[in-house]
Scaffold this motif. Structure first.
Motif, PDB file in Angstrom:
ATOM      1  N   ARG A   1     -20.088   6.103 -84.819  1.00 11.27           N
ATOM      2  CA  ARG A   1     -20.330   5.034 -83.833  1.00 11.27           C
ATOM      3  C   ARG A   1     -19.687   3.726 -84.280  1.00 11.27           C
ATOM      4  O   ARG A   1     -18.950   3.092 -83.529  1.00 11.27           O
ATOM      5  N   ILE A   2     -19.949   3.337 -85.529  1.00  7.67           N
ATOM      6  CA  ILE A   2     -19.442   2.061 -86.055  1.00  7.67           C
ATOM      7  C   ILE A   2     -17.914   2.046 -86.072  1.00  7.67           C
ATOM      8  O   ILE A   2     -17.289   1.072 -85.679  1.00  7.67           O
ATOM      9  N   GLU A   3     -17.334   3.153 -86.528  1.00  7.32           N
ATOM     10  CA  GLU A   3     -15.872   3.236 -86.652  1.00  7.32           C
ATOM     11  C   GLU A   3     -15.203   3.687 -85.350  1.00  7.32           C
ATOM     12  O   GLU A   3     -13.986   3.808 -85.299  1.00  7.32           O
ATOM     13  N   LYS A   4     -16.020   3.994 -84.347  1.00  6.15           N
ATOM     14  CA  LYS A   4     -15.519   4.492 -83.049  1.00  6.15           C
ATOM     15  C   LYS A   4     -14.600   5.700 -83.240  1.00  6.15           C
ATOM     16  O   LYS A   4     -13.507   5.785 -82.692  1.00  6.15           O
ATOM     17  N   ILE A   5     -15.083   6.652 -84.045  1.00  7.63           N
ATOM     18  CA  ILE A   5     -14.310   7.858 -84.335  1.00  7.63           C
ATOM     19  C   ILE A   5     -14.701   8.933 -83.322  1.00  7.63           C
ATOM     20  O   ILE A   5     -15.872   9.279 -83.194  1.00  7.63           O
ATOM     21  N   PHE A   6     -13.718   9.434 -82.601  1.00  7.29           N
ATOM     22  CA  PHE A   6     -13.998  10.507 -81.647  1.00  7.29           C
ATOM     23  C   PHE A   6     -12.972  11.629 -81.747  1.00  7.29           C
ATOM     24  O   PHE A   6     -13.062  12.639 -81.059  1.00  7.29           O
ATOM     25  N   GLU A   7     -11.979  11.467 -82.632  1.00  3.81           N
ATOM     26  CA  GLU A   7     -10.969  12.507 -82.804  1.00  3.81           C
ATOM     27  C   GLU A   7     -11.444  13.530 -83.826  1.00  3.81           C
ATOM     28  O   GLU A   7     -12.128  13.192 -84.793  1.00  3.81           O
ATOM     29  N   GLU A   8     -11.032  14.768 -83.614  1.00  2.00           N
ATOM     30  CA  GLU A   8     -11.479  15.893 -84.432  1.00  2.00           C
ATOM     31  C   GLU A   8     -11.313  15.658 -85.933  1.00  2.00           C
ATOM     32  O   GLU A   8     -12.230  15.865 -86.718  1.00  2.00           O
ATOM     33  N   GLU A   9     -10.133  15.199 -86.333  1.00  2.00           N
ATOM     34  CA  GLU A   9      -9.843  15.006 -87.765  1.00  2.00           C
ATOM     35  C   GLU A   9     -10.784  13.981 -88.396  1.00  2.00           C
ATOM     36  O   GLU A   9     -11.320  14.191 -89.484  1.00  2.00           O
ATOM     37  N   GLY A  10     -11.005  12.867 -87.714  1.00  2.00           N
ATOM     38  CA  GLY A  10     -11.897  11.827 -88.226  1.00  2.00           C
ATOM     39  C   GLY A  10     -13.333  12.306 -88.343  1.00  2.00           C
ATOM     40  O   GLY A  10     -14.024  11.998 -89.320  1.00  2.00           O
ATOM     41  N   ILE A  11     -13.767  13.082 -87.364  1.00  2.00           N
ATOM     42  CA  ILE A  11     -15.130  13.628 -87.383  1.00  2.00           C
ATOM     43  C   ILE A  11     -15.286  14.574 -88.570  1.00  2.00           C
ATOM     44  O   ILE A  11     -16.268  14.499 -89.317  1.00  2.00           O
ATOM     45  N   GLU A  12     -14.292  15.442 -88.780  1.00  2.00           N
ATOM     46  CA  GLU A  12     -14.341  16.392 -89.901  1.00  2.00           C
ATOM     47  C   GLU A  12     -14.392  15.653 -91.250  1.00  2.00           C
ATOM     48  O   GLU A  12     -15.079  16.080 -92.168  1.00  2.00           O
TER      49      GLU A  12
END
Length: 194
Positions: free
Chosen positions: A59-70
């Motif tokens: 949420r804080i980093e606004k990560i929604f892409e697969e690689e970032g989530i992993e």
């Protein structure tokens, strides 16, 4: 339950969940937070607390892409206890910056001197910082990640209601205390049946 990308909420769903559930998550974290003496706090992690941590980072980093989530899952998932142990984030806290600098120099190795003692059993010393070394010749870090591994007999004793002490036998930080009953009940739930 394992934390996977598919088991996490979307940013939108988490935003709604967070508004409705933040008080319960804060209460869960507070229940599992143990103060050892004046300057050390152990935040015992759980699947719930780590899932919350990952969702917060996304949420804080606004990560929604697969690689970032992993990457977030890889960073935090190892802190979820696996049924045979307790895992905790250890924080050394001194409000005054000069005192903190001085004490972190005196407390080199403190993370290796933390222990849990189940009533009727030998002490279990922490296994610290398995991901990377967090100290050098001059000082220890203010944050460490620790794991306490239990034998089946220790797990059975904890689940049967044995008292458990948390302690530290570092020369410059001798401290011990009984883990409060409500916290211990929550931690016992992390252990697989013996």
């Amino acid at each position: 339950m394992t934390i996977t990308r598919d088991s996490l909420m979307t940013l939108e769903a988490y935003s709604k969940y967070r508004k409705e559930n933040k008080p319960q998550i804060i209460a869960h974290r507070k229940l599992r937070s143990v103060h050892l003496g004046e300057h050390i706090t152990l935040q015992f992690e759980s699947e719930t607390s780590i899932r919350y941590q990952i969702q917060e980072m996304l949420r804080i980093e606004k990560i929604f892409e697969e690689e970032g989530i992993e990457q977030e899952i890889e960073a935090y998932a190892p802190l979820v206890p696996d049924g045979g142990n307790w895992k905790a984030t250890m924080m050394i806290e001194y409000p005054d910056v000069n005192e903190r600098k001085r004490e972190l120099a005196r407390l080199i190795g403190v993370e290796d001197r933390l222990f849990v003692e189940v009533e009727g059993h030998d002490r279990v010393y922490a296994i610290a910082d398995e991901d990377l070394d967090r100290e050098n010749d001059e000082k220890t870090s203010a944050v460490h990640f620790v794991r306490f591994e239990f034998t089946p007999a220790m797990r059975a004793a904890i689940q049967a209601g044995a008292s458990v002490r948390l302690g530290c036998d570092h020369t410059h930080y001798p401290a011990h205390m009984d883990i409060p009953a409500d916290t211990l009940a929550s931690l016992a739930g992390d252990l697989a049946p013996a």
